[in-house]
Design a protein around this motif. Structure first.
Motif, PDB file in Angstrom:
ATOM      1  N   GLY A  13       0.799  -1.222   0.000  1.00 44.49           N
ATOM      2  CA  GLY A  13       0.000   0.000   0.000  1.00 44.49           C
ATOM      3  C   GLY A  13       0.830   1.269   0.000  1.00 44.49           C
ATOM      4  N   LEU A  14       1.886   1.297  -0.783  1.00 46.38           N
ATOM      5  CA  LEU A  14       2.838   2.414  -0.778  1.00 46.38           C
ATOM      6  C   LEU A  14       2.309   3.589  -1.590  1.00 46.38           C
ATOM      7  CD1 LEU A  14       6.639   2.151  -0.982  1.00 46.38           C
ATOM      8  CD2 LEU A  14       5.511   3.536  -2.717  1.00 46.38           C
ATOM      9  N   ASP A  15       2.505   4.803  -1.064  1.00 47.31           N
ATOM     10  CA  ASP A  15       2.127   6.049  -1.738  1.00 47.31           C
ATOM     11  C   ASP A  15       3.361   6.922  -1.925  1.00 47.31           C
ATOM     12  OD1 ASP A  15      -0.652   5.430  -1.696  1.00 47.31           O
ATOM     13  OD2 ASP A  15      -0.784   6.154   0.365  1.00 47.31           O
ATOM     14  N   LEU A  16       3.501   7.517  -3.121  1.00 48.35           N
ATOM     15  CA  LEU A  16       4.606   8.424  -3.401  1.00 48.35           C
ATOM     16  C   LEU A  16       4.136   9.536  -4.330  1.00 48.35           C
ATOM     17  CD1 LEU A  16       7.684   6.125  -4.247  1.00 48.35           C
ATOM     18  CD2 LEU A  16       7.396   7.544  -2.202  1.00 48.35           C
ATOM     19  N   GLY A  17       4.714  10.715  -4.167  1.00 51.71           N
ATOM     20  CA  GLY A  17       4.517  11.803  -5.108  1.00 51.71           C
ATOM     21  C   GLY A  17       5.842  12.510  -5.313  1.00 51.71           C
ATOM     22  N   ILE A  18       6.379  12.453  -6.537  1.00 51.97           N
ATOM     23  CA  ILE A  18       7.693  13.007  -6.824  1.00 51.97           C
ATOM     24  C   ILE A  18       7.541  14.099  -7.875  1.00 51.97           C
ATOM     25  CG2 ILE A  18      10.022  12.503  -7.669  1.00 51.97           C
ATOM     26  CD1 ILE A  18       9.553   9.587  -6.731  1.00 51.97           C
ATOM     27  N   ARG A  19       7.995  15.287  -7.551  1.00 54.94           N
ATOM     28  CA  ARG A  19       7.820  16.442  -8.430  1.00 54.94           C
ATOM     29  C   ARG A  19       8.822  16.446  -9.569  1.00 54.94           C
ATOM     30  NH1 ARG A  19       6.803  18.731  -3.160  1.00 54.94           N
ATOM     31  NH2 ARG A  19       9.009  19.242  -2.902  1.00 54.94           N
ATOM     32  N   HIS A  20       8.453  17.105 -10.659  1.00 57.35           N
ATOM     33  CA  HIS A  20       9.370  17.277 -11.776  1.00 57.35           C
ATOM     34  C   HIS A  20      10.613  18.037 -11.310  1.00 57.35           C
ATOM     35  CE1 HIS A  20       6.943  15.842 -15.178  1.00 57.35           C
ATOM     36  NE2 HIS A  20       5.905  16.310 -14.521  1.00 57.35           N
ATOM     37  N   GLY A  21      11.785  17.543 -11.699  1.00 60.43           N
ATOM     38  CA  GLY A  21      13.025  18.249 -11.453  1.00 60.43           C
ATOM     39  C   GLY A  21      13.640  18.045 -10.086  1.00 60.43           C
ATOM     40  N   GLU A  22      13.026  17.247  -9.218  1.00 61.70           N
ATOM     41  CA  GLU A  22      13.623  17.050  -7.897  1.00 61.70           C
ATOM     42  C   GLU A  22      14.411  15.745  -7.838  1.00 61.70           C
ATOM     43  OE1 GLU A  22      11.141  16.762  -4.431  1.00 61.70           O
ATOM     44  OE2 GLU A  22       9.752  15.360  -5.366  1.00 61.70           O
ATOM     45  N   VAL A  23      15.352  15.721  -6.891  1.00 64.17           N
ATOM     46  CA  VAL A  23      16.083  14.496  -6.577  1.00 64.17           C
ATOM     47  C   VAL A  23      15.398  13.884  -5.363  1.00 64.17           C
ATOM     48  CG1 VAL A  23      18.294  13.474  -5.959  1.00 64.17           C
ATOM     49  CG2 VAL A  23      18.229  15.490  -7.455  1.00 64.17           C
ATOM     50  N   PHE A  24      14.873  12.692  -5.539  1.00 63.04           N
ATOM     51  CA  PHE A  24      14.079  12.046  -4.495  1.00 63.04           C
ATOM     52  C   PHE A  24      14.774  10.769  -4.068  1.00 63.04           C
ATOM     53  CE2 PHE A  24      10.651   9.623  -2.621  1.00 63.04           C
ATOM     54  CZ  PHE A  24       9.871  10.588  -1.995  1.00 63.04           C
ATOM     55  N   GLY A  25      15.059  10.645  -2.776  1.00 59.18           N
ATOM     56  CA  GLY A  25      15.752   9.489  -2.253  1.00 59.18           C
ATOM     57  C   GLY A  25      14.812   8.491  -1.609  1.00 59.18           C
ATOM     58  N   LEU A  26      15.026   7.212  -1.898  1.00 57.53           N
ATOM     59  CA  LEU A  26      14.296   6.123  -1.243  1.00 57.53           C
ATOM     60  C   LEU A  26      15.266   5.384  -0.335  1.00 57.53           C
ATOM     61  CD1 LEU A  26      12.175   4.530  -4.120  1.00 57.53           C
ATOM     62  CD2 LEU A  26      11.343   5.935  -2.246  1.00 57.53           C
ATOM     63  N   LEU A  27      14.972   5.392   0.962  1.00 49.88           N
ATOM     64  CA  LEU A  27      15.827   4.734   1.942  1.00 49.88           C
ATOM     65  C   LEU A  27      15.063   3.603   2.600  1.00 49.88           C
ATOM     66  CD1 LEU A  27      17.331   7.852   3.788  1.00 49.88           C
ATOM     67  CD2 LEU A  27      18.232   6.654   1.803  1.00 49.88           C
ATOM     68  N   GLY A  28      15.792   2.565   2.981  1.00 44.37           N
ATOM     69  CA  GLY A  28      15.167   1.465   3.697  1.00 44.37           C
ATOM     70  C   GLY A  28      16.118   0.286   3.763  1.00 44.37           C
ATOM     71  N   PRO A  29      15.932  -0.592   4.730  1.00 42.55           N
ATOM     72  CA  PRO A  29      16.798  -1.762   4.857  1.00 42.55           C
ATOM     73  C   PRO A  29      16.557  -2.752   3.726  1.00 42.55           C
ATOM     74  CG  PRO A  29      14.974  -1.899   6.401  1.00 42.55           C
ATOM     75  CD  PRO A  29      14.892  -0.539   5.777  1.00 42.55           C
ATOM     76  N   ASN A  30      17.450  -3.731   3.586  1.00 44.37           N
ATOM     77  CA  ASN A  30      17.235  -4.800   2.612  1.00 44.37           C
ATOM     78  C   ASN A  30      15.905  -5.483   2.890  1.00 44.37           C
ATOM     79  OD1 ASN A  30      19.720  -4.385   1.368  1.00 44.37           O
ATOM     80  ND2 ASN A  30      20.781  -5.823   2.717  1.00 44.37           N
ATOM     81  N   GLY A  31      15.135  -5.714   1.823  1.00 40.01           N
ATOM     82  CA  GLY A  31      13.836  -6.345   1.986  1.00 40.01           C
ATOM     83  C   GLY A  31      12.709  -5.385   2.258  1.00 40.01           C
ATOM     84  N   ALA A  32      12.983  -4.067   2.232  1.00 38.60           N
ATOM     85  CA  ALA A  32      11.940  -3.091   2.545  1.00 38.60           C
ATOM     86  C   ALA A  32      10.994  -2.844   1.376  1.00 38.60           C
ATOM     87  CB  ALA A  32      12.567  -1.764   2.977  1.00 38.60           C
ATOM     88  N   GLY A  33      11.406  -3.195   0.150  1.00 41.23           N
ATOM     89  CA  GLY A  33      10.560  -2.986  -1.025  1.00 41.23           C
ATOM     90  C   GLY A  33      11.056  -1.902  -1.963  1.00 41.23           C
ATOM     91  N   LYS A  34      12.264  -1.356  -1.730  1.00 44.64           N
ATOM     92  CA  LYS A  34      12.771  -0.255  -2.556  1.00 44.64           C
ATOM     93  C   LYS A  34      12.965  -0.686  -4.011  1.00 44.64           C
ATOM     94  CE  LYS A  34      16.616   0.434  -0.408  1.00 44.64           C
ATOM     95  NZ  LYS A  34      16.548  -0.834   0.364  1.00 44.64           N
ATOM     96  N   SER A  35      13.711  -1.772  -4.200  1.00 46.19           N
ATOM     97  CA  SER A  35      14.031  -2.188  -5.567  1.00 46.19           C
ATOM     98  C   SER A  35      12.780  -2.639  -6.316  1.00 46.19           C
ATOM     99  CB  SER A  35      15.065  -3.319  -5.548  1.00 46.19           C
ATOM    100  OG  SER A  35      16.315  -2.839  -5.113  1.00 46.19           O
ATOM    101  N   THR A  36      11.873  -3.316  -5.640  1.00 47.59           N
ATOM    102  CA  THR A  36      10.617  -3.696  -6.277  1.00 47.59           C
ATOM    103  C   THR A  36       9.864  -2.463  -6.743  1.00 47.59           C
ATOM    104  OG1 THR A  36      10.368  -5.774  -5.065  1.00 47.59           O
ATOM    105  CG2 THR A  36       8.359  -4.745  -5.865  1.00 47.59           C
ATOM    106  N   THR A  37       9.817  -1.428  -5.899  1.00 47.18           N
ATOM    107  CA  THR A  37       9.133  -0.191  -6.271  1.00 47.18           C
ATOM    108  C   THR A  37       9.764   0.435  -7.502  1.00 47.18           C
ATOM    109  OG1 THR A  37       8.476   0.232  -3.975  1.00 47.18           O
ATOM    110  CG2 THR A  37       8.521   2.119  -5.473  1.00 47.18           C
ATOM    111  N   VAL A  38      11.103   0.520  -7.522  1.00 52.86           N
ATOM    112  CA  VAL A  38      11.797   1.102  -8.671  1.00 52.86           C
ATOM    113  C   VAL A  38      11.544   0.282  -9.928  1.00 52.86           C
ATOM    114  CG1 VAL A  38      14.075   1.603  -9.637  1.00 52.86           C
ATOM    115  CG2 VAL A  38      13.548   2.269  -7.295  1.00 52.86           C
TER     116      VAL A  38
END
Length: 305
Positions: free
Chosen positions: A23-48
């Motif tokens: 149930g992840l929600d994200l909003g990333i604006r045009h032109g910004e650098v947005f960082g995704l942080l989290g431990p291994n297994g948190a879902g970062k790579s799947t999201t990307v």
């Protein structure tokens, strides 16, 4: 064009019985650098990978540059640059041949020689990819991610294997791309890197965003305690963890009637905040009961990325 380059609502992904994104929600604006942080297994790579259109989702809505990645066409893909965790360059080609080859996939690529210079591989341009070190191959991966002049650049652990000098050079490249208006999504385990580059951060734990904001604001909101250290008159060291360090110092000034021996006030770093938000500091998360406010704190398997 909407205000958001990436818009995600209720994203879900499972691998068998394991919930990777919940149930992840994200909003990333045009032109910004947005960082995704989290431990291994948190879902970062799947999201990307879902943002790339490389992996199907089980639920939720996703819009990247105005299109659903799951059904986007070739023209959309030419607007998105990707640096994978795994190497993508053919081993038998030279660096120059590889970058020129990938440039042909895009309608308006950057100059290959300029990109090779940007990632610091001028001296290796004529060498075969298989002869490069791990860090040099990672630089080549970054070159292939930016050769198309993307509007959106997705970077999944891009500086793994970089030495400190190469990492700082990469930071300069990211700042240059951001100044040109490129939207950048960065996953990284390097907290210093996230703080140096990201306009905003999202911390993910167990497939959900547990905190989001400007790095300084996250420190202010979740870095609740400061540590005040001093020495007693007999030389014994003392330390106090407090939410009101100014008051503690004032009380010490009254006690010592002047200078406080060995006074040191340490405020929480982004790393301290990150460990607290992901439940890795021993407190169980930001509410003391796990990464989620409802107290759930499931452990994901190794295949939950």
């Amino acid at each position: 064009m909407t205000a958001l380059a990436v818009e995600v609502h209720g994203l879900r992904k499972r691998y068998g019985d394991v919930v990777a994104v919940d149930g992840l929600d994200l909003g990333i604006r045009h032109g910004e650098v947005f960082g995704l942080l989290g431990p291994n297994g948190a879902g970062k790579s799947t999201t990307v990978e879902i943002l790339q259109g490389h992996r199907a989702r089980d639920g939720g809505e996703v819009a990247v540059l105005g299109a659903d990645p799951a059904s986007a066409d070739r023209a959309w893909r030419s607007r998105v640059g990707i640096v994978w965790q795994d190497e993508s360059a053919p081993a038998e080609l030279t660096v120059r041949e590889t970058v020129r080859h990938f440039a042909r996939y895009y309608p308006k690529p950057r100059d290959p020689e300029a990109v090779i210079a940007l990632v610091g591989l001028e001296a290796k341009a004529g060498q075969r990819v298989k002869s490069l070190s791990g860090g040099q191959r990672r630089r080549l991966d970054v070159a292939l991610g930016v050769i198309g002049g993307p509007e959106l650049l997705l970077l999944d652990e891009p500086t793994t294997g970089f030495d400190p000098g190469a990492r700082r050079q990469f930071w300069d490249l990211i700042r240059m791309l951001a100044a040109e208006g490129t939207t950048i999504v960065l996953t990284t385990h390097y907290l210093e890197e996230a703080e140096a580059l990201a306009d905003r951060l999202a911390v993910i734990a167990a497939g959900r965003v547990v905190a989001e904001g400007v790095p300084a604001a996250l420190r202010d909101e979740f870095g609740t305690y400061a540590t005040v250290e001093w020495q007693e008159p007999d030389g014994a060291p003392r330390a106090e963890r407090t939410q009101t360090p100014t008051r503690t110092v004032a009380e010490l000034m009254a006690r010592f009637d002047g200078e406080i021996p060995g006074l040191k006030v340490t405020r929480p770093t982004l790393e301290d905040v990150y460990l607290r938000l992901t439940g890795q500091d021993g407190t169980g998360g930001p509410d003391g009961g796990g990464p989620h406010a409802d107290g759930r704190n499931g452990t994901l398997g190794e295949d939950a990325r």
